[in-house]
Design an enzyme around this catalytic site. Structure first.
Site, PDB file in Angstrom:
ATOM      1  N   ASN A   1       2.110   5.383   9.095  1.00 39.06           N
ATOM      2  CA  ASN A   1       3.461   5.353   8.772  1.00 39.06           C
ATOM      3  C   ASN A   1       4.415   6.483   9.025  1.00 39.06           C
ATOM      4  OD1 ASN A   1       2.591   3.751   5.615  1.00 39.06           O
ATOM      5  ND2 ASN A   1       3.088   2.737   7.698  1.00 39.06           N
TER       6      ASN A   1
ATOM      7  N   HIS B   1       0.828  -1.388   0.075  1.00 40.00           N
ATOM      8  CA  HIS B   1      -0.049  -0.031   0.109  1.00 40.00           C
ATOM      9  C   HIS B   1       0.956   1.239  -0.070  1.00 40.00           C
ATOM     10  CE1 HIS B   1       0.987   0.664   4.198  1.00 40.00           C
ATOM     11  NE2 HIS B   1       0.670  -0.508   4.465  1.00 40.00           N
TER      12      HIS B   1
ATOM     13  N   GLU C   1      -2.095  -7.633   6.891  1.00 39.88           N
ATOM     14  CA  GLU C   1      -0.838  -7.363   7.533  1.00 39.88           C
ATOM     15  C   GLU C   1      -0.776  -8.577   8.500  1.00 39.88           C
ATOM     16  OE1 GLU C   1       2.207  -7.283   7.322  1.00 39.88           O
ATOM     17  OE2 GLU C   1       2.881  -5.219   7.271  1.00 39.88           O
TER      18      GLU C   1
END
Length: 208
Positions: free
Chosen positions: A15, A9, A82
């Site tokens: 992040n 992604h 994930e």
């Protein structure tokens, strides 16, 4: 020959915050959306029969940005999500390192020694994504498939295909947002012909 275009992604808000996501989710940043569009532009002349995306919001949004105006079905897939990080999810990296210093160190440096806090092991991730990749190769024989997943899930796919020892899980290229990996598969062989490529980036910026 079955051809899989596999990517991570785009950059997310978490992040940037250095916050662990796992099965939890955060939105793509404006740069994350653009990274996906860059990859879409790179793949615009490639025949893609279907897009299979992790069911997480950030991967679905990435898949939509890569697809753009092309009429390609996007299929959500829970098995491409994930790694499940248990109690670590939603926490800052610094918070995890402070509360679980040994497991934080093992997670990033000694994956074969990592013991999750109510989450998945690296071995479980490799088994999960490896089994799913085999299903996709079988179901879409001789087709071209775009797969949108996550950094550790993608490393798990690579570890499965290359039959890596668990201790070597992190070896090789880091999986930057929307990096391109290409896997070719036939009856007897699976081989990556491209791995971790970001040559479609339009700016000199890494966005973990």
């Amino acid at each position: 020959m079955t051809k899989l275009y596999i990517t991570r992604h785009g950059q997310t808000e978490w992040n940037l915050e250095r916050r662990l996501q796992g099965r939890m989710d955060s939105k793509l940043t404006p740069l994350g959306e653009i990274q996906a569009q860059w990859l879409g532009e790179r793949l615009k002349d490639e025949k893609i029969d279907v897009i299979i995306s992790s069911s997480s919001g950030r991967t679905i949004a990435t898949a939509e940005n890569i697809r753009g105006k092309r009429e390609i079905e996007i299929i959500p897939n829970d098995n491409l999500r994930e790694i499940y990080l248990g109690q670590w999810e939603g926490m800052l990296y610094t918070e995890v390192e402070r509360q679980w210093p040994e497991e934080h160190k093992n997670f990033w440096n000694f994956p074969h020694l990592y013991k999750p806090i109510n989450g998945e092991t690296f071995s479980q991730v490799i088994d999960r994504v490896g089994n799913e990749i085999e299903k996709i190769i079988t179901q879409y024989k001789d087709k071209s498939v775009l797969i949108v997943t996550h950094a550790i899930a993608l490393k798990g796919i690579i570890s499965y295909i290359e039959k890596k020892d668990l201790k070597d899980f992190w070896s090789g290229a880091f999986m930057q947002p929307t990096c391109l990996n290409i896997l070719e598969a036939n009856k007897d062989n699976r081989k990556f012909i491209l791995m971790g490529d970001t040559s479609h980036y339009k700016v000199e910026e890494e966005a973990i």
